[in-house]
Scaffold this active site. Structure first.
Site, PDB file in Angstrom:
ATOM      1  N   HIS A  79       0.844  -1.207   0.000  1.00 50.36           N
ATOM      2  CA  HIS A  79       0.000   0.000   0.000  1.00 50.36           C
ATOM      3  C   HIS A  79       0.874   1.251   0.000  1.00 50.36           C
ATOM      4  O   HIS A  79       1.211   1.799   1.045  1.00 50.36           O
ATOM      5  CB  HIS A  79      -0.917  -0.010   1.224  1.00 50.36           C
ATOM      6  CG  HIS A  79      -1.997   1.025   1.193  1.00 50.36           C
ATOM      7  ND1 HIS A  79      -3.078   0.985   2.036  1.00 50.36           N
ATOM      8  CD2 HIS A  79      -2.168   2.140   0.440  1.00 50.36           C
ATOM      9  CE1 HIS A  79      -3.873   2.018   1.803  1.00 50.36           C
ATOM     10  NE2 HIS A  79      -3.317   2.744   0.833  1.00 50.36           N
TER      11      HIS A  79
ATOM     12  N   ALA B 105      -4.448   8.398  -3.517  1.00 51.59           N
ATOM     13  CA  ALA B 105      -5.860   8.029  -3.441  1.00 51.59           C
ATOM     14  C   ALA B 105      -6.754   9.236  -3.210  1.00 51.59           C
ATOM     15  O   ALA B 105      -7.811   9.376  -3.834  1.00 51.59           O
ATOM     16  CB  ALA B 105      -6.068   7.002  -2.328  1.00 51.59           C
TER      17      ALA B 105
ATOM     18  N   HIS C 214     -10.670   1.351  -2.258  1.00 49.39           N
ATOM     19  CA  HIS C 214     -10.108   2.570  -1.664  1.00 49.39           C
ATOM     20  C   HIS C 214     -10.867   3.801  -2.147  1.00 49.39           C
ATOM     21  O   HIS C 214     -10.895   4.102  -3.335  1.00 49.39           O
ATOM     22  CB  HIS C 214      -8.632   2.695  -2.061  1.00 49.39           C
ATOM     23  CG  HIS C 214      -7.812   3.510  -1.113  1.00 49.39           C
ATOM     24  ND1 HIS C 214      -8.194   4.770  -0.675  1.00 49.39           N
ATOM     25  CD2 HIS C 214      -6.616   3.258  -0.528  1.00 49.39           C
ATOM     26  CE1 HIS C 214      -7.273   5.237   0.145  1.00 49.39           C
ATOM     27  NE2 HIS C 214      -6.311   4.340   0.262  1.00 49.39           N
TER      28      HIS C 214
ATOM     29  N   GLU D  72       1.232   2.577   3.725  1.00 44.75           N
ATOM     30  CA  GLU D  72       0.595   3.793   3.192  1.00 44.75           C
ATOM     31  C   GLU D  72       1.573   4.971   3.204  1.00 44.75           C
ATOM     32  O   GLU D  72       1.180   6.120   3.128  1.00 44.75           O
ATOM     33  CB  GLU D  72      -0.651   4.136   3.999  1.00 44.75           C
ATOM     34  CG  GLU D  72      -1.692   4.959   3.263  1.00 44.75           C
ATOM     35  CD  GLU D  72      -2.906   5.244   4.120  1.00 44.75           C
ATOM     36  OE1 GLU D  72      -3.782   5.986   3.647  1.00 44.75           O
ATOM     37  OE2 GLU D  72      -3.001   4.714   5.247  1.00 44.75           O
TER      38      GLU D  72
END
Length: 339
Positions: free
Chosen positions: A6, A70, A176, A282
């Site tokens: 991620h 995202a 997502h 992330e």
């Protein structure tokens, strides 16, 4: 090997970000989209080397599954044309990063979703990214309206064409969301967590994996509230006359480790079968600071897995083995490299 499942290009070059602002301004003014700017390889290297690459080296991971930012997908802005233009620009930029740093990054694409639009353009872009750019998966937004939730549940047949293409290409999707235009929902603190939890409940209510037994979906951020309320979801599945979650969903649904404290990771690995957990950070993403109680970055999730009271086999699976199963095109790339 340690595979971070991620990662987002949150440090994209400023000309790219400015073009997005100019594109949306032109759309609102009824004018043509301006030409995309020239962005040098040196500028891309600069945005990566001092940021993601530096932290990857410091923290000891090897490969990052990398996708566009995202929160900037912005499917609720503009229309289908605008979303497609922006998506192509973002995915092409990811391809350039992968080409410049092939040992460190592998690409995952965003899709040109737009409220009210069908998934025709998303299917075309997924095919382009997998077949032409060598990407290994996609990010699928369950709420392209940006926090207004105007789209049907993930189990609705509206989504079936993209699932069919994912199965054909043998690629997974990370479920997502993007930015929130609803002031009730902070994007990363509420909207993301809400969406993760909502997606899982939608899947419980439906029978998606009867129709797509090989479809694989990753619910990020540790699965939202799901692991913490695992008993609730097992009980709801029973009340809804669904099979046990182990067979109803958990051959097809996976969570990542984007949980930013040790007790949270400890709960995750204790409650969820470790075959369903992928390492992810992330980084550089929603939480970028240093935890004052530990002196370490919140998003240095490798430390939490290292310290978790699970077996070395389980740690190895979370760090790499599970990702190679969920992303078979990644496994093929690594096998070809002798890894």
């Amino acid at each position: 090997m340690i595979i971070d499942s991620h990662g987002h290009y949150t440090t994209a070059p400023e000309p790219h970000n400015q073009w997005r602002e100019d594109q949306l301004a032109a759309f609102k003014a009824g004018e043509p989209t301006p030409a995309y700017p020239e962005i040098s390889d040196d500028l891309i290297r600069e945005t990566i080397e001092g940021n993601q690459l530096r932290l990857i080296t410091e923290r000891g991971s090897d490969l990052t599954i990398f996708s566009p930012r995202a929160s900037a997908m912005g499917h609720h802005e503009g229309d289908q044309r605008i979303s497609l233009e922006w998506t192509i620009a973002c995915n092409n930029l990811i391809k350039r990063v992968v080409d410049l740093f092939p040992d460190t990054f592998v690409g995952v694409c965003q899709l040109p979703q737009s409220p009210g639009a069908d998934l025709t353009e998303s299917i075309k872009e997924l095919e382009r990214c997998v077949n032409e750019l060598g990407f290994i998966g996609c990010n699928l937004n369950p709420d392209p309206s940006g926090g207004l939730w105007q789209t049907v549940p993930l189990t609705d047949k509206y989504w079936y064409p993209i699932y069919e293409k994912m199965v054909e290409l043998d690629v997974p999707a990370m479920v997502h969301v993007s930015a929130s235009c609803n002031p009730n929902f902070h994007a990363t603190g509420a909207h993301y967590m809400n969406a993760d939890t909502t997606a899982f409940m939608q899947l419980i209510q439906g029978d998606l994996f009867k129709d797509f037994p090989t479809l694989r979906l990753i619910i990020p951020h540790g699965g939202g509230a799901v692991p913490y309320h695992w008993g609730r979801y097992r009980g709801l599945a029973d009340m809804l006359k669904k099979p046990n979650l182990s067979t109803h969903l958990m051959n097809n649904v996976f969570f990542d480790t984007c949980v930013y404290h040790q007790p949270g990771i400890d709960l995750l690995v204790d409650v969820i079968d470790n075959k369903n957990i992928l390492f992810g950070s992330e980084m550089i993403g929603a939480v970028r600071g240093i935890d004052p109680t530990t002196g370490q970055y919140f998003d240095d999730t490798k430390r939490y897995i290292d310290a978790a009271k699970i077996s070395e086999f389980e740690k190895t699976s979370i760090f790499a083995g599970n990702a190679r199963k969920v992303f078979p095109r990644l496994d093929q790339k690594l096998v070809a490299l002798g890894k």
